[in-house]
Every structure is written in structure tokens, then in C-alpha cells.
Design an enzyme around this catalytic site. Structure first.
Site, mmCIF file in Angstrom:
data_model
loop_
_atom_site.group_PDB
_atom_site.id
_atom_site.type_symbol
_atom_site.label_atom_id
_atom_site.label_comp_id
_atom_site.label_asym_id
_atom_site.label_seq_id
_atom_site.Cartn_x
_atom_site.Cartn_y
_atom_site.Cartn_z
ATOM 1 N N GLU A 97 15.274 74.614 64.686
ATOM 2 C CA GLU A 97 16.026 73.205 64.139
ATOM 3 C C GLU A 97 15.796 72.875 62.709
ATOM 4 O OE1 GLU A 97 17.432 69.820 63.352
ATOM 5 O OE2 GLU A 97 17.880 70.405 65.316
ATOM 6 N N ASN A 105 22.350 64.414 66.483
ATOM 7 C CA ASN A 105 23.155 63.209 66.655
ATOM 8 C C ASN A 105 23.000 62.654 68.245
ATOM 9 O OD1 ASN A 105 24.524 62.718 64.402
ATOM 10 N ND2 ASN A 105 26.456 63.687 64.761
ATOM 11 N N THR A 106 22.530 63.821 69.136
ATOM 12 C CA THR A 106 22.103 63.208 70.336
ATOM 13 C C THR A 106 21.314 61.774 70.428
ATOM 14 O OG1 THR A 106 22.412 65.363 71.299
ATOM 15 C CG2 THR A 106 21.365 63.668 72.706
ATOM 16 N N GLY A 112 26.743 56.406 76.799
ATOM 17 C CA GLY A 112 26.257 56.872 78.134
ATOM 18 C C GLY A 112 26.840 58.016 78.210
ATOM 19 N N GLU A 318 29.803 51.511 72.609
ATOM 20 C CA GLU A 318 31.061 50.972 73.228
ATOM 21 C C GLU A 318 30.925 50.052 74.526
ATOM 22 O OE1 GLU A 318 35.224 53.243 74.256
ATOM 23 O OE2 GLU A 318 33.930 53.646 72.676
ATOM 24 N N ARG A 342 39.685 54.677 71.164
ATOM 25 C CA ARG A 342 39.180 54.463 69.876
ATOM 26 C C ARG A 342 40.006 54.601 68.809
ATOM 27 N NH1 ARG A 342 33.224 57.723 70.559
ATOM 28 N NH2 ARG A 342 32.322 56.225 71.879
ATOM 29 N N GLY A 488 31.774 58.418 75.660
ATOM 30 C CA GLY A 488 30.866 58.884 76.764
ATOM 31 C C GLY A 488 31.065 60.523 77.310
ATOM 32 N N VAL A 491 28.284 63.165 75.124
ATOM 33 C CA VAL A 491 27.098 63.342 75.661
ATOM 34 C C VAL A 491 27.322 64.307 77.186
ATOM 35 C CG1 VAL A 491 25.104 62.403 76.875
ATOM 36 C CG2 VAL A 491 25.843 61.366 75.112
#
Length: 512
Positions: A97, A105-106, A112, A318, A342, A488, A491
Site C-alpha cells: 500500500e 477510498n473504502t 452501504g 446517500e 446520482r 452502494g 462497496v
């Protein structure tokens, strides 16, 4: 100061701060936002982020080996999921990393993880299907999604929820996001933001499995021999370059949402927008893969999120709208269906003279969306005991705001939004004081384009053939979302395809 110099300075500052606060750069921190254009602003963001260190430890550099079965480049959700599955298949993986912390960004994900036909939906009496999830995502992407990738994605979404649950990451609190008609957005049990919870759980599992995770490890090149990926060249702590060998390489470096040079090249119209991306999202993986003959898709498809707090470039998730809030203009009135896709909500905000709006909600919404507590800590939330008082704080006409909420509450009661045809996020009205508002505007959020892969997560060349030993997953890839990503789904993508990358790279290594 030019962008490249600024980024280099930021990384050096990150390292210094990490060493000062964490000892050898081996304590976990939150990477924070970028998006302010000056190096000074980005320095401030990095300083704030590194000061919030947690207790997770990373692997000391003296434990680095010259060779591993699989090298995973990037320690976000996709990378850690890949590592865990590769380890499960008997491999010896390593994660590299470039930032001082894992998560990428996670960590910043809020609303969710979407999934259909899950055990948690069934337990809560929510009737859903993979076909419906597929159809709504395809519609949201304007029918431009890679259909084979999308089919694999929806059909493996429930299994991803089960897998996370099996390793102690439970997402059983359900809400809804724009463009969806069923509650399929899975959140932590307490309704909090998914990102930090997910990263913490994945890091814990990576450590428990004894998978080495090195930070401040900036991969500069993926090496090849006879057309097959066989390792990487990596710069540790900005000074120490090493070449590490492997039988396969998995690239999970994320998108390019913080690289304004790359964005301007494909979307000059986005010049001047803030970005919600962490500063490490600079498209490194895409560039390295292109050098090996990998091809890209949808690079000009960049998602602008409608609800971003502008001063700190911070995403307002959201779920706030999914749990019932309204979007209100400076006139104190609604102007769109808040849970449209969006791109459409962003377009509606951009038609307003002020190019901004307010999210308005009550204490009921606040109790159901724990992320609002974080927004309060950051100073984003306006609070008042009455609608009239809130209107004064917002500088909007009190009679208009009162009328807007009265009309909305009647719509909720009658289950019919005559103004804008909203049909979701109407389970609760907005009638419980105190009342709240957050000022928002659009911001660069997600790069839907990236390298082209197949459902085995193999990186493809311009002829559509897999590059041996090279795999990729997550935002570094393109095609799944088409022209618009549903909230959503990112993820879900990193877990579903991250797992697949770990499984398929392990199979590749065993077959050698």
C-alpha cells in the site's frame, strides 16, 4: 506549485507525520479527503487525517521477502478481500500500500453495500431478486454496463454478504439508495457508515491470517517475463527501491478521482469541482497496466455525487436521503426526486442559480443514520428546534420551508409524492423536532472507467485476451457501472470482485 510536486510533497509529509505519530509508520490512520487545490490545503487534510491514528499495526519492513506467491497492489477493500481468499486457497500473498495507512477510498464509503436475495433481506421480509437488482442497475447505467460483468456481480452479491458475516463483518441494517426500488443497501447493525467498519474488520482478518501488509510501499512498475506478470518494482518510504518476485500480481489501486490532470484530459468540463476521493486515488494502477498492454474502458465516465459538503470536500452519504431527508433550494422548496440516480440529482442541483442546496431532515432521520454524528463533529450540521428557526439559520423563507415539509408529510401519509413522483425513502415523515440541514453541492466522486477485465478478473489486452498472471479488481477497473454508478454498488464491487481476484489468481499460481 504544480500538481506532481504537490502530490510528492503530500506523500513525504504523510510519511513524516506517520513516523512521528505512529512509530515506523506502522499505526493505522484515516487518510482523509483531498479536493482542495493548493498543496497547503492538502497538507492540512493529511495532517488532520494522520492525527487520528488507530491501533492497527502494519508489517515492519525488515520482514519483507524477495518473493511471494501473489503480490496485491493496494490495501483497500478489494485488495484485502483478494488477500484473504488467496490465503484461504493456500497461497502466500503480500499486500503493498503506497499510503501510510490501509483502506483507500473504502474508508470513506458511507451508505452501504448493495446485495440481493440476502439472508438479512429474507429475515426482514424484504422481497428482492437478482434479476430486479440487475435490471435496476442496468437502467441506472443507461444500459451501457458490461452485461456479463453485471450478471456475475448481482448473482454473487448475497454470497459476498455471507462471506463478510463469516469473518465477523455483519451488514444487517438495510436502507435504500437512489435508482433502487428495494431495500438492498446493507449497513453495519447500528446504521453507521460502512467504510471504516469494513476496513477495520478486513485489516483485523488480514492480521489474524498472518498476511503481510506493508504501507508506504509505492509500486512503480509491474514486471513481466515472456509476456507474464512476474513481480513489481516498489519504492519503500520514498527512498528504498526493491524488486519483488511473484507468480501473479493483483492490482487493486482504486481509481483516479484525485488526479485532476487525468480527469481534465478526459473531462475538461469538471475543472474546478471538488473531489471526495482520498489523495492516493491517482490512477497509478491504470497507468502501470496500460504499459503492459492492458486496455481501458469508459475513462470519460466520471460520477459527480450530488451531496458533497464543499468546504471540506466531504461526502454526505446517500443513506441520509434514503432514510427520508429532502433536498431544498434557497427558495425553501423541493426541486427534484431526491432518490433519483446520482447523475439526475446532480443535474437538478446544477440547474439552480446557486448550484447548491440543503439536505433537510428531522431527528428521526438522524437516529437512523449514525453517520450524521460524524457530520455534526465536522461542523456541517445546522440544528434548530422548529422549522421556522431552521429556515432562519438557512436564510430561506420560513413559510416556504414550512409548506414544503407539510406537503411532504402529507405525501408520506398518502404514499404518493405528487410533486416529483418519489416512491422510496417514504417510510417516515419529517415531523420530529429538532430539525437539521446540511448545505451541499456536487463533487467528483467516482471514476467508472478503468482497465478492462473479465469475470475471472483477468486483465485484458486490446484483442480481448488475458494478460497471464495479471488480475485487477475494484475502482481500478471499468465497465461494470456503465455511464452511472448506483449508490452502494462500489462497496459490493470491491468485495465481490476482490474475492474473485484472490480465488482466480490462486488458481493461476497452482496451475503453473
Amino acid at each position: 506549485m504544480k500538481k506532481k510536486t504537490a502530490v510528492a510533497l503530500i506523500l513525504v509529509l504523510s510519511l513524516i507525520l506517520a513516523i512521528a505519530g505512529c512509530g515506523n509508520g506502522n499505526k493505522s490512520t484515516d487518510t482523509g479527503n483531498s479536493g482542495n487545490k493548493s498543496a497547503e490545503s492538502e497538507k492540512k487534510v493529511t495532517t488532520e487525517a494522520v492525527s487520528g491514528a488507530s491501533e492497527a499495526s502494519y508489517t515492519p519492513l525488515d520482514q519483507l521477502k524477495e518473493e511471494y506467491d501473489i503480490i496485491i497492489v493496494g490495501a483497500g477493500g478489494a485488495g484485502m478481500s483478494a488477500a484473504l481468499e488467496a490465503k484461504e486457497k493456500g497461497m502466500n500473498p503480500v499486500i503493498l500500500e503506497k499510503m501510510p495507512v490501509a483502506g483507500g477510498n473504502t474508508t470513506k464509503s458511507s451508505s452501504g453495500m448493495n446485495a440481493s436475495e440476502t439472508k438479512f433481506q429474507k429475515e426482514q421480509g424484504i422481497a428482492d431478486s437478482n434479476d430486479l437488482f440487475y435490471e435496476e442497475t442496468l437502467k441506472g447505467g443507461h444500459d451501457t454496463n458490461d452485461k456479463e460483468m453485471l450478471r456475475f456481480f448481482v448473482d454473487n452479491s448475497a454470497g459476498a454478504i455471507d462471506w463478510l458475516d463469516s469473518i465477523g463483518i455483519r451488514l444487517n441494517n438495510l436502507t435504500i439508495t437512489g435508482g433502487m426500488n428495494e431495500k438492498r443497501t446493507h449497513r453495519p447493525e447500528d446504521g453507521s457508515a460502512v467504510g471504516q467498519y469494513l476496513v477495520k474488520g478486513l485489516v483485523k482478518n488480514v492480521q489474524e491470517q498472518g498476511i503481510p501488509l506493508f504501507v508506504n510501499a509505492d509500486v512503480k512498475e509491474i514486471t513481466q517475463q515472456d509476456g507474464k506478470a512476474n513481480g513489481v518494482k516498489v519504492l519503500f518510504n520514498q527512498t528504498d527501491e526493491k524488486t519483488i518476485a511473484a507468480s501473479a500480481v493483483v492490482v487493486t489501486t482504486g481509481g483516479f478521482g484525485s488526479n485532476m490532470d487525468m480527469i481534465s484530459e478526459v473531462r475538461p468540463d469538471l475543472e474546478g469541482y471538488v473531489t471526495t476521493n482520498q489523495i492516493g486515488s491517482t490512477g497509478d494502477g491504470i497507468k502501470m497496466i496500460e504499459k503492459l498492454g492492458g486496455t481501458t474502458v469508459d475513462m470519460d465516465q466520471i460520477q459527480v455525487h450530488p451531496t458533497v459538503q464543499q468546504e471540506k470536500s466531504y461526502l454526505i452519504g446517500e443513506a441520509v436521503r434514503g432514510e427520508g431527508s429532502l433536498l431544498v433550494s434557497s427558495a425553501g422548496t423541493r426541486f427534484t426526486n431526491e432518490l433519483n440516480t446520482r447523475d439526475k440529482v446532480t443535474a437538478a442541483i446544477n440547474t439552480l442559480a446557486e448550484k447548491s442546496a440543503y439536505l433537510v431532515f428531522d431527528s428521526g432521520v438522524k437516529s437512523r443514520v449514525k453517520a450524521i454524528q460524524q457530520y455534526e463533529k465536522m461542523g456541517f450540521v445546522i440544528q434548530a428546534d422548529s422549522i421556522e428557526a431552521l429556515a432562519k439559520e438557512m436564510s430561506v423563507p420560513a413559510d416556504k420551508l414550512q409548506s414544503t415539509l407539510d406537503t411532504w408529510n402529507s405525501a408520506v401519509k398518502n404514499k404518493k409524492d405528487a410533486e416529483f413522483g418519489r416512491t422510496t425513502g417514504m417510510d417516515n415523515d419529517l415531523s420530529t423536532a429538532p430539525y437539521y440541514a446540511i448545505k451541499i453541492g456536487p463533487g467528483i466522486h467516482y471514476t467508472m472507467g478503468g482497465v478492462k477485465i473479465n469475470t475471472n478478473t483477468e486483465v485484458l489486452n486490446k484483442d480481448g485476451k488475458a494478460i497471464p498472471g495479471l488480475f485487477a479488481a475494484g475502482e481500478v477497473t471499468g465497465g461494470l457501472h456503465g455511464q452511472n454508478r448506483i449508490g452502494g454498488n462500489s462497496v459490493a464491487e470491491i468485495i465481490i470482485f476482490g474475492r474473485q481476484a484472490g480465488i482466480k489468481s490462486a488458481e493461476f499460481v497452482k496451475a503453473q
